[in-house]
Every structure is written in C-alpha cells, then in structure tokens.
Scaffold this active site. Structure first.
Site: not given
Lengths: 443, 443
Positions: A14, A17, A138, A189, A192, A207
C-alpha cells in the site's frame, strides 16, 4: 540538468505503491525542489507477478533480490517500506555501511535496534531518516529533531495508534465493550485480522521508544517501554471516565523525571488512561493521531493528523526523500543521532502517576476510614473521594447495603498505587474493585 | 572542544532577554547538540542603561552600534528580535551579504521584503531562518519547508494572531461587542495600547504571506494579501454564527486555485469567517495559535501551540540557532529559498468563497423570489435558506411585517458574492442586511 538521484524501493504494498504513484505524478515538482530528478533504480518485492494495478512504472524494475538491489553502485537512496526486523535490518545496515542514505517507515526495527542503524549510518556517512515511522503524515520527528533543539522537552504524550483510538472512541460513543468495538473496527478495516500488535500496545510502544529517543537525546528501545494494551478496558471503565468528565485514550508517554539521588531520568510507557475532556488530546477521535509536547520555553504544542494509510505515509516518506536527496547533491550529511544525554530509563514502578479507583464497598460506618487507611499506609495521598449508592452496571449491584466509592489520588510512585489497589482487593469490606485507571492530563 | 559559535543579538526586550536566559541555562545541552559552545559576541540595544533585571550576561557586551556589531569578523550568527522594516533590513542584508547566518523573528520585514533577505543570503552563502516569525513556538515553517516537500499542499488555514483570537473568543463566550471585548483584552495585556496591527489584520497578513511563500514555492509579499480585520464583527454576527453551529475566527488562508486559462494560481487572504464548531480550528481558544494544513497525500494536519510570548518565541529562535550553528560547523548551507513555482497571486475578487447572509426583509409574498433572483443574476448558487420572524437584536426588529432570511451560498467568486450583497442592500423589500460573513471549513 544535474544527473538523477537514484532510488531503490524495498516493498511495494500500500505505502510503496503510493510512493511510486507520487514520484510519478510530482516528478517535475520534486526535481525542482531537489535540484535533480529522482529515478527509480529498482523495486524489491516478494512476488514478481502480483497484480499491482496500473502502477506507473517499468515492470522490468521489479526484482526479488532486495540485497542485490541495495548493493548496486547506481543506487543513492534506499527507501524501505517492508516492515519487521529481519530481513529489513540486514538490508538497511548493508545500505548504510555502503554510504547510501536510507528512508524508512519501519518503527519496529527502529525501536528494537535503532542503534544498529544509527551506527551503520555513522560508519557509512549517509543519512537515516524515518519521519513515516511515527504518526504517519504528521511532521513530528523533524520538529523534535530540529525545531525544539533550543528548548528542553519535559514530556511527550501521544495518541499514536489509530486502531486503538478508533476502538476507544467507539466504546465512548456507544457504550460498547471492548470485544464488540474491536469487531466493528475489524469489519470497517481499522483493525487487522490479528490485532495483537495494536490492541496490546506493541505498535504504540515502538513509537514511544522512537519519540523518547528524539525528545530526550537518549537511546530508548522497545524493551525499555512499559506496555499495557486496551483489552482490559471495560464499559464500566468508560462509564467511570464519563462520570468524571473524562475519556479514555491509549497514551504513549515519555516523561523526564529524577531518581532518588536527583539525577535526571526518563520514563517511557504505553497504557490506557483517563484524560479530561478539556485536554486537546481528548477530542482526537477515530483513527486520527496526535502528539502533545510540553517544553520548558515553548509551552504546550500539539501535532495532529492522519497516522496511517498509504498516501499519508507516502507523503512522509517522500518528504524525507527530498531531504536526503538534497543532502547528497550538496555533499553533506544531516545531523546524526543525538544521544548525548544518555539518561537512565526509570522502571514503571518509580514513575509518578495518578490513579482513579472505583470500589464497590459495604455501606456501613468506618468503611471510608478503613479504605483511607490503606492509602495512607502506602503513602498515597487522596485528591478526591466521591461516595454514592452502587452504580448501575457494576458487578455487585443490587444489594441494599452496597455503596460506591470513587477515589482519585494525587501523584505517587506507580508501584505504591498498584500495591494500594492490591491491598484494597483483599479488604473484607471491599466487595469488588470495579475500575482502576491511570489519570493523565492534569485534571 | 571546537571553537565557539559566536552570536550577535540585535534587540534585548522580552524575547531577546529570554534568548539570553535560555542560552545561559541550557549552555551545556546546546553545546552538546551543536558540537560547539555558543558565545554571545555582543548585544545591540537602543539604550545602554535600561534596567534589564538580573540578565545572566556581561554588561560590557551591550552596545548601541548594531551595524558595527553585525560587521565584526568574530560574529558568525546574527539573531534579530527588534522587529520593523528599518533599520532591521539594513543590518540583516549587511550580515547576510558578509556570509553570516541570520535567525530572525521579524515577520513584518519578511513579508514586506523577504526577497531582499533571501537574495542577500544567496549572495553571502549563509543561512536565513525565521521559525519564530509565524506562530511563535509552534514548529511550523520547518515542516512546511522540509517535511511536506514530497507532497502537494492545497490549502493552509491558520489562526495566527493571538490578540484577535482572544477578542473573538471573548465575544463568543459573553455575547459582548467588539469594543467591549477589545477593552478587556487591553486590560489583561492581550492587546497593545495601539491595537491596529492586530485588529486590522496587518500582523496576520504578514504571517499569511510567509506561510504562502513556503507552502506554494512562490514569492508572496504582504501587498499580495487581501486583508480585512475584525473591527466590524458585531455581536449580531457572532449570534448568527452560533445559530448555525459555528464560531467566528480571524483566518489567514492561502489556497491553490486556477485561473480561467487553467493555470495554477494562489490566493492569500486574511478575514473573519464562520467555521463549524466541528472543525479542529474552532476549539482553538484565547491567545492560542493553530495552523491547519491540507495536502494531497498527507491529508489534514494541524499544528497547535502558543503563538507569542517571550519564552515560546525564544524557543523557536534557539531551535534555529542550533540549526544554523550546526550548518556552519559542518561547512554547509541549508536549503535556500524555494520559489521555483512562481504562481501568480489571484486577486480577492476571483477567490472562491462562500457567504452567510442574514437579511431583515418585509414579510410578504414574493420576497424570497425577489431575493433569490438577485443571487441568480450574479450566478451565485444558494445552498440553504432559513426563513423566520426577525431575530431579536437586529436593527429593524419589532415590526410585525418583518421576517428574517438567512442564506448560505455555495462557493462562487468573491466579487460575485460581494456584488450580490450590494444589490440586496438596494432592494426595496430588504430593510437591512444584518450580517454578512464568509464561511470556511467546509460545512
């Protein structure tokens, strides 16, 4: 025109691409901003013949040999959007050692072993950029890395996982329990098929490690982060929070502190917490991300935007590509890792937190005194107590001699608060502890 | 240790004093982050013997000869926090031409004649940084300048003036008129004795020019910015906004567009506008600043924090000082001005806006048809019409045959909307136009 900057792309899902699409659509703008065109030297994928729609790229560029692509002499910049520890680590260390610049979105790798990447970059003299690894589009890492370098950051508090924020927002809006809200998130969606990394807080913890490293000039890895997910947040917790004018968020927190000897330390943690509705993070809904930064001179800052998705992540990747490509053309290197402060990471038990505790107690004289005594023994100071009849929806409801006690503490070492709750659970007069939540955001 | 980076400070008021204080308090951290200590070479002030409290600096460093200080060979970096066009322009052009790096908070100068500074920097080969010129401590320019360079920004919408935001927030909270709210702001120190630069939108317009230049890679100066202040916002306007689920903010807007021939253009403007309460900018209260950025791939981003004040502004200045000092040590220069796109700035009349219009009309058949006819003649499409009895508080209230018409349009060229309002004012059946406001934030 200057000769092109040649880019190897590792991964073409995703995000990959979208990177290809944006490189194509904005090639003229990018060339003007960089001072040279960008050319794709190759794209490493797992399967050559997967359907990739009508990606505007020469099919001959695809290869399954990522390591071979990374080693090629005609590659200047390596962009990695595969994720996971191996084989990504091997590829990127190889690329960096060879002096190539790397742009990566790989938070797991950076949090697990950022040191290996930073060391390889220092060895090879290329740049290592990773804006896309935290909070998607961000622009957050560059401000931390550069804009706030003249200031002293005291705390970073973030909502950095869209899946859990969607689930908690749904629980808050509808009163649903965790399982039901997770099911909705999966259908839409936002979660997962295996949601473990999100709901157990692993994604947010990675993170948190990256943010803490940048904010405090200290190497912090995922193993240093105290981690609690949201699977045990109940509808009763959400109702309790509402009754206090609060909402529950999964927060990643990196905070400066001091040890008993007065030496500066840092505590990094991920856990659900109540924050007041008046806090700027409270209104960050659905799958949005936001990071709240407190610095000594700058005061309070907040960065808000989309934390995930192909296009937002690709935007962050390309911003980094422009920066490293410019640096290569200028023959310079960006500021390298800044870890000079080397603060020690304080265990969770020593972190200063506040608790909100709801108890279902026997309604008879002396109960409050007994409960308050437990707090006092652990040196925990109580901020507010509210006493009422047992709330609807708590497990022990229905008995006439029930009462509800809602207690909010002042800050205390987390270990003392946890021990307090442990002792309360063993008390005869406490029928059940219906909700325990940490409280953040200074209410 | 590496020899120090030597800094000339021009101006030692609120911001300059904070810069001195932070340089002193954080000298060890700054040295570690830069790789060399920072030393103050001199401080230019207007009066040598003003009381500056207990500023931690050698009094012998003060001088009234700013130009002489700037020219000294032992000065590497010039920090300007004086403000205004002259003499600041002369000092900074001199410094930049001589190859020194400049950090400035001077929005007026950048908006009036940024070209002179950028050209001088290109000539001398030093850096020109100005994070503190817009939205104080909020790291905003560096993200625009760097992080979003791989993306295509479509619009920047900001609340960048704390004084007007305080006044409008007060009007919204209390129903007060402009004059009363201004008086309160002055008493509390949020408005200056002469509030013209703030309430007439000059300050916001300067910032709009700087933001537009960075977002659209095009030189935009204050003269290119359409500017309307908040002095004509009435309590009735605020009430109208509330009735629509909106609030009024002074917005600075820089938006991409296209001219009749399809060529890309940019429109830059400052004016009060209604935005829906659900918009992230709506909850930015008091003297806070926030800037909302929309980009093609990144989607919606928001940056929030303190826009003014000594310490926040000094934080932004010092972040820039660290960056330019590092660049000097590395012998490199940051990316220079990016103005390659050179879009033409479209006049306000061609900007696409939406209007909210409240009319006090005669309550008789055919009125709506007549009013709607005016809109149609100007090719303005109406989104919603609400018809009721005349609202309390409007000037023509009290007559039995009065009615109120509230109209919200679709987007149309601003000139067509203004002409529509002009014609409505002349209509017999329109007793008065009680409120005209632009509408932003896509509601």
């Amino acid at each position: 025109m200057t000769s092109p900057v040649r880019l190897a792309l590792l991964g073409c899902g995703t995000v990959g691409g979208e990177v290809v699409r944006l490189l194509h659509e904005q090639s003229a703008d990018l060339a003007a901003r960089i001072g040279a065109p960008i050319e794709i030297a190759g794209i490493a994928v797992r399967r050559l013949n997967r359907d990739r729609g009508d990606l505007p790229v020469d099919p001959a560029l695809f290869t399954t040999d990522a390591l071979g692509l990374v080693k090629r002499d005609d590659v200047d910049v390596v962009v990695e959007v595969v994720g996971g520890i191996e084989p990504a680590r091997g590829w990127l260390v190889e690329a960096l050692r060879a002096g190539k610049s790397v742009v990566t979105a790989n938070k797991a790798l950076l949090a697990e072993d950022g040191a290996a990447l930073h060391d390889a970059a220092a060895e090879g003299g290329g740049d290592l950029y990773y804006e896309a690894s935290v909070a998607g589009a961000i622009p957050l890492l560059r401000p931390l890395r550069e804009s706030l370098h003249g200031d002293r950051i005291t705390q970073v508090t973030g909502i950095v996982n869209g899946t859990t924020n969607f689930i908690l927002s749904a629980m808050d809006a509808t009163g649903a329990g965790f399982a039901e809200a997770l099911e909705e998130a999966t259908e839409l969606g936002y979660a997962e098929a295996d949601p473990t990394a999100d709901v157990e807080g692993f994604d947010a913890a990675a993170k948190a490690a990256i943010l803490a490293s940048l904010a405090f000039h200290t190497r912090v890895s995922a193993a240093d982060v105290h981690r609690e997910g949201i699977t045990e947040v109940t509808a009763a917790d959400v109702a309790s929070a509402k009754a206090m004018g609060c909402t529950i968020k999964l927060l990643c927190i990196a905070a400066r502190g001091a040890d008993a000897a007065g030496r500066e330390t840092v505590n990094v943690r991920v856990h659900p917490a109540m924050i007041p509705l008046t806090h700027p993070l409270a209104s960050v809904g659905d799958a949005f991300n936001a990071v709240f930064v407190e610095a000594e001179a700058a005061g309070q800052l907040m960065f808000y935007g989309r934390g995930a998705g192909g296009a937002p992540t690709a935007s962050a990747v390309l911003g980094d590509v422009v920066a490293v490509a410019r640096n290569r053309l200028a023959g310079v290197r960006a500021a390298s890792e800044s870890a000079y402060a080397d603060l020690s990471v304080r265990p969770m038990g020593e972190a200063l937190t506040r608790y909100h505790i709801s108890l279902d107690v026997a309604d008879r004289p002396g109960v409050l005194a007994a409960v308050a005594g437990v707090f006092a023994r652990h040196d925990v100071s109580i901020a507010t107590v509210r006493q009422g009849s047992a709330a609807a929806g708590t497990s022990g409801g229905g008995r006439d001699d029930d009462a509800e006690l809602v207690i909010v503490t002042h800050v205390a070492p987390d270990a003392a608060l946890a021990a307090t709750v442990g002792e309360l659970r063993g008390l005869d007069i406490v029928r059940s502890v219906t909700s325990v939540l940490r409280v953040e955001g200074g209410f």
